[in-house]
Design an enzyme around this catalytic site. Structure first.
Site, PDB file in Angstrom:
ATOM      1  N   CYS A   1       4.614   5.478  -5.045  1.00  0.00           N
ATOM      2  CA  CYS A   1       4.397   6.861  -5.469  1.00  0.00           C
ATOM      3  C   CYS A   1       5.445   7.793  -4.862  1.00  0.00           C
ATOM      4  CB  CYS A   1       2.990   7.315  -5.079  1.00  0.00           C
ATOM      5  SG  CYS A   1       2.375   8.706  -6.069  1.00  0.00           S
TER       6      CYS A   1
ATOM      7  N   ASP B   1      -7.606   7.516  -0.411  1.00  0.00           N
ATOM      8  CA  ASP B   1      -6.537   8.125   0.374  1.00  0.00           C
ATOM      9  C   ASP B   1      -7.138   8.819   1.583  1.00  0.00           C
ATOM     10  OD1 ASP B   1      -4.003   8.886   1.080  1.00  0.00           O
ATOM     11  OD2 ASP B   1      -3.750  10.393  -0.470  1.00  0.00           O
TER      12      ASP B   1
END
Length: 221
Positions: free
Chosen positions: A7, A124
């Protein structure tokens, strides 16, 4: 190899680096508050060249639905990652499979996922005032006992030094790496990238979450 999402891709060079080392998907962040924000128009210049090589994920935070749809169509994205407080109803209006982010700061129960019919959940690290990208890992014990049907993608401060431990603890369907393979925010480091993929090449997953577009009924918990 376990599916890997790289990412925070901000350039064609970084995109090809991820592709060449074996990433299953790349993520571009379209949230202006992120140090890895990339303007969609800049992505247009190179995105077609990697189409078919890797799955493309657009990352959004509490964005207007019409903006998400427009960028998704413009860049022909494969997945939409929602990193804010998006509701199940919001997610249901997306035109591509949704990866819904859950920010973890304590033990996560099954009720957190209630009502979401999404492609995958990405776990996350929670930090107050930040939607993500903290570069810090969370206590993996908080989610190690989860029993849900929807695939889990492990994220949050993963790097070549801790990723095998994280996979062993959580047993995710995929992993998401950002700052752990960077020399600075938005600039991927080839040595770190190579080290990461070398470590993961013999780690298997039961399926590739970035190839399976069947939505999971997480609300049947």
């Amino acid at each position: 190899m376990i599916p890997v999402k790289i990412c925070g891709i901000t350039s064609q060079n970084n995109a090809w680096m991820a592709v060449n080392y074996g990433a299953s998907s790349i993520g571009m962040i379209f949230h202006e508050g992120s140090p890895r924000y990339v303007h969609p128009q800049n992505v247009v210049e190179w995105i077609d060249e990697i189409s078919g090589q890797v799955k493309k994920v657009g990352v959004f935070v509490n964005e207007k639905i019409e903006v998400v749809q427009s960028i998704t169509n413009k860049l022909n994205l494969d997945y939409i990652q929602l990193h804010g407080n998006e509701s199940p109803e919001y997610c249901a209006q997306m035109i591509k499979p949704v990866i819904k982010v859950i920010r973890v700061d304590k033990h996560v129960g099954n009720s957190v996922f209630k009502g979401y019919n999404v492609h995958a959940f990405l776990m996350d690290t929670y930090e107050k005032g930040k939607p993500g990208g903290t570069g810090e890992s969370f206590n993996w014990d908080f989610i190690s006992g989860l029993k849900i049907n929807t695939p889990i993608i492990l994220s949050g401060g993963l790097n070549p030094d801790n990723i095998l431990h994280g996979i062993d603890e959580v047993k995710p369907a995929a992993v998401d790496v950002n700052s752990g393979v960077e020399s600075s925010p938005g600039k991927k480091d080839e040595d770190k990238m190579k080290k990461l993929f070398d470590m993961l090449k013999n780690i298997e997953s039961h399926s590739n979450v970035f190839n399976d577009t069947i939505l999971k009924e997480s609300d049947e918990l």
